[in-house]
Scaffold this motif. Structure first.
Motif, PDB file in Angstrom:
ATOM      1  N   ARG A  59       7.167   3.578  -1.496  1.00 50.68           N
ATOM      2  CA  ARG A  59       7.754   3.993  -0.220  1.00 50.68           C
ATOM      3  C   ARG A  59       6.951   3.451   0.961  1.00 50.68           C
ATOM      4  NH1 ARG A  59       9.781   6.018  -3.843  1.00 50.68           N
ATOM      5  NH2 ARG A  59      11.475   7.510  -4.136  1.00 50.68           N
ATOM      6  N   ILE A  60       5.632   3.543   0.853  1.00 53.60           N
ATOM      7  CA  ILE A  60       4.798   3.002   1.942  1.00 53.60           C
ATOM      8  C   ILE A  60       5.042   1.504   2.076  1.00 53.60           C
ATOM      9  CG2 ILE A  60       2.467   2.818   2.876  1.00 53.60           C
ATOM     10  CD1 ILE A  60       1.581   5.021   0.961  1.00 53.60           C
ATOM     11  N   ALA A  61       5.098   0.809   0.948  1.00 56.75           N
ATOM     12  CA  ALA A  61       5.289  -0.647   0.980  1.00 56.75           C
ATOM     13  C   ALA A  61       6.651  -1.013   1.556  1.00 56.75           C
ATOM     14  CB  ALA A  61       5.116  -1.233  -0.426  1.00 56.75           C
ATOM     15  N   GLN A  62       7.679  -0.192   1.303  1.00 56.64           N
ATOM     16  CA  GLN A  62       8.995  -0.454   1.913  1.00 56.64           C
ATOM     17  C   GLN A  62       8.891  -0.374   3.436  1.00 56.64           C
ATOM     18  OE1 GLN A  62      11.567   2.481   0.085  1.00 56.64           O
ATOM     19  NE2 GLN A  62      12.228   1.087  -1.556  1.00 56.64           N
ATOM     20  N   ALA A  63       8.123   0.603   3.923  1.00 54.03           N
ATOM     21  CA  ALA A  63       7.943   0.722   5.373  1.00 54.03           C
ATOM     22  C   ALA A  63       7.226  -0.516   5.911  1.00 54.03           C
ATOM     23  CB  ALA A  63       7.148   1.993   5.703  1.00 54.03           C
ATOM     24  N   HIS A  64       6.235  -0.997   5.156  1.00 46.63           N
ATOM     25  CA  HIS A  64       5.505  -2.196   5.587  1.00 46.63           C
ATOM     26  C   HIS A  64       6.428  -3.414   5.634  1.00 46.63           C
ATOM     27  CE1 HIS A  64       2.747  -5.484   5.921  1.00 46.63           C
ATOM     28  NE2 HIS A  64       3.053  -5.917   4.719  1.00 46.63           N
ATOM     29  N   ILE A  65       7.198  -3.615   4.583  1.00 54.07           N
ATOM     30  CA  ILE A  65       8.030  -4.822   4.511  1.00 54.07           C
ATOM     31  C   ILE A  65       9.131  -4.796   5.583  1.00 54.07           C
ATOM     32  CG2 ILE A  65       9.527  -6.255   3.060  1.00 54.07           C
ATOM     33  CD1 ILE A  65       6.773  -6.294   1.966  1.00 54.07           C
ATOM     34  N   THR A  66       9.737  -3.618   5.813  1.00 54.00           N
ATOM     35  CA  THR A  66      10.765  -3.573   6.874  1.00 54.00           C
ATOM     36  C   THR A  66      10.131  -3.830   8.235  1.00 54.00           C
ATOM     37  OG1 THR A  66      10.629  -1.150   6.866  1.00 54.00           O
ATOM     38  CG2 THR A  66      12.485  -2.104   5.724  1.00 54.00           C
ATOM     39  N   ALA A  67       8.908  -3.331   8.450  1.00 53.89           N
ATOM     40  CA  ALA A  67       8.219  -3.593   9.723  1.00 53.89           C
ATOM     41  C   ALA A  67       7.884  -5.081   9.833  1.00 53.89           C
ATOM     42  CB  ALA A  67       6.947  -2.749   9.818  1.00 53.89           C
ATOM     43  N   GLU A  68       7.380  -5.648   8.725  1.00 60.18           N
ATOM     44  CA  GLU A  68       6.975  -7.051   8.711  1.00 60.18           C
ATOM     45  C   GLU A  68       8.157  -7.976   8.998  1.00 60.18           C
ATOM     46  OE1 GLU A  68       4.314  -9.109   5.381  1.00 60.18           O
ATOM     47  OE2 GLU A  68       6.444  -9.184   4.845  1.00 60.18           O
ATOM     48  N   GLN A  90      13.985   8.230   1.989  1.00 63.50           N
ATOM     49  CA  GLN A  90      12.676   8.583   1.440  1.00 63.50           C
ATOM     50  C   GLN A  90      12.348  10.051   1.659  1.00 63.50           C
ATOM     51  OE1 GLN A  90       9.879   5.936   3.264  1.00 63.50           O
ATOM     52  NE2 GLN A  90      10.385   4.230   1.917  1.00 63.50           N
ATOM     53  N   TRP A 130      -1.408  -3.648   5.301  1.00 62.80           N
ATOM     54  CA  TRP A 130      -0.066  -3.166   5.609  1.00 62.80           C
ATOM     55  C   TRP A 130       0.007  -2.702   7.065  1.00 62.80           C
ATOM     56  CZ3 TRP A 130       1.055   0.238   0.616  1.00 62.80           C
ATOM     57  CH2 TRP A 130       1.288  -0.631  -0.462  1.00 62.80           C
ATOM     58  N   SER A 131       1.228  -2.707   7.583  1.00 59.05           N
ATOM     59  CA  SER A 131       1.494  -2.351   8.979  1.00 59.05           C
ATOM     60  C   SER A 131       0.985  -0.952   9.350  1.00 59.05           C
ATOM     61  CB  SER A 131       3.006  -2.426   9.204  1.00 59.05           C
ATOM     62  OG  SER A 131       3.425  -1.515  10.165  1.00 59.05           O
ATOM     63  N   CYS A 169       2.757   2.327   8.486  1.00 57.17           N
ATOM     64  CA  CYS A 169       2.729   2.918   7.144  1.00 57.17           C
ATOM     65  C   CYS A 169       1.998   4.242   7.079  1.00 57.17           C
ATOM     66  CB  CYS A 169       2.063   1.947   6.171  1.00 57.17           C
ATOM     67  SG  CYS A 169       3.017   0.428   5.953  1.00 57.17           S
ATOM     68  N   ASN A 208       3.980   7.406   6.723  1.00 56.44           N
ATOM     69  CA  ASN A 208       5.080   7.389   5.752  1.00 56.44           C
ATOM     70  C   ASN A 208       4.978   8.538   4.754  1.00 56.44           C
ATOM     71  OD1 ASN A 208       6.179   6.299   2.915  1.00 56.44           O
ATOM     72  ND2 ASN A 208       7.358   5.385   4.571  1.00 56.44           N
ATOM     73  N   ALA A 213       8.726  -3.597  -3.352  1.00 50.59           N
ATOM     74  CA  ALA A 213       9.342  -3.310  -2.057  1.00 50.59           C
ATOM     75  C   ALA A 213       9.941  -4.572  -1.449  1.00 50.59           C
ATOM     76  CB  ALA A 213       8.311  -2.697  -1.107  1.00 50.59           C
TER      77      ALA A 213
END
Lengths: 209, 209
Positions: free
Chosen positions: A196-205, B86, B117-118, B121, B124, B160
């Motif tokens: 879940r954290i990584a999904q937030a990172h990738i969408t932000a990225e 989530q 990571w951003s 995160c 999250n 992700a």
């Protein structure tokens, strides 16, 4: 120590401790005359493990019992202990879900081939779980492409390499078995959180909106 | 179509369909005079999604309702929809588990820094779940080293990236939202299955016994 001390050290109420003994999750204490029952450090330790399995791993009492039974055979080979832990845990995972379809299982077999994984993998209990997920994506109207499955497989291999490396680095057999058991359950929860954290990172990225 | 046809196409008994309508998981059919209620293809589709969430995703009725509510706002940004999905899913994951410890949360924050990571995160919902797993490993007597957490983080990033890539490739907003929701649940199950198969592969590869 007496049960009052065990309650204090483990944070588990006395009636709950007695319930775990009745359900054979916890070995009984030693009766030392009169109504006194003595418990040891191993009870404190086992109680922490039980709570991890039940509360964080969300296992049923029955499945936790099957998993803990593996701890009483600390000298069996690593591959077998993993399998015992996996099967015990799978009982909860697959409850009241339809059997995986032949098509779902065939896609898992094809994935194992593409990943170059050992022939031992085909009968693994995880194949049924993965096939059920593949089936559910398809019946929800989102059949998964191979490249998506392969990305998941590569990630699973990376996680499993960390799991097995950690386990193999422990010399005491009882300790090693315990990590296999607890790690099989808790590692899933760790993956859920980090995904879940990584999904937030990738969408932000990717700056998606 | 009438409810008998909807039952046949979806494999869901009529009383269950009516229960889902009462619980607002499924929109009501259209009353067309007398006792007749008409349902459409969207009901068949939604019923498959509900079953995937409840049976494979193991969501409670309440959490499934919260997840499905996200589908009724198909035009919101991808990052927000992921977050809604989530959070709804996390309600089940964290039920009756102790709050994550400050130490556990600090280790997750450190992991996010190491992974690059951003900054998005840190708040999250997955951070709490991962911290609970880290706490449970520690209290079961197996504190996790950083390199183990980092291996899990790298795998989570890979998963992700596949998730977000798949979602971003879909143009229809309703369809895209649905994949985010169903994928958040079912992707976890897929990872659980593949991790077990991969453990079998790695133990065979390393010839551990």
């Amino acid at each position: 120590m007496l049960i009052s001390e065990l309650t204090r050290l483990s944070g588990t109420p006395a009636p709950t401790i007695k319930y775990y003994v009745r359900e054979r999750l916890l070995p009984a204490g030693e009766r030392t005359g009169g109504n006194r029952t003595e418990y040891g450090d191993e009870h404190v330790h086992r109680l922490r493990l039980i709570r991890a399995l039940l509360e964080v791993g969300k296992l049923s009492i029955g499945s936790a019992g099957a998993v803990l039974a593996a701890l009483d055979r600390p000298d069996q080979p690593i591959a077998e202990t993993f399998e015992v832990a996996q099967r015990a845990l799978a009982r909860d995972a697959v409850t009241d879900v339809a059997e995986p379809s032949p098509e779902g299982l065939a896609r898992v077999d094809a994935l194992i081939e593409r990943a170059g994984w050992s022939e031992w993998c085909h009968g693994n209990v995880g194949a049924g779980i993965a096939a059920q997920a593949i089936d559910a994506f398809a019946s929800a109207g989102h059949p998964l492409p191979d490249h998506y499955l392969d990305a998941y497989a590569a990630a699973a291999e990376q996680v499993a390499r960390a799991d097995v490396g950690e386990v193999a680095g422990i010399r005491d057999p009882a300790d090693r078995t315990e990590l296999m058991v607890v790690g099989t359950v808790l590692g899933d929860t760790l993956s859920v959180g980090l995904r879940r954290i990584a999904q937030a990172h990738i969408t932000a990225e990717r700056n998606l909106s």
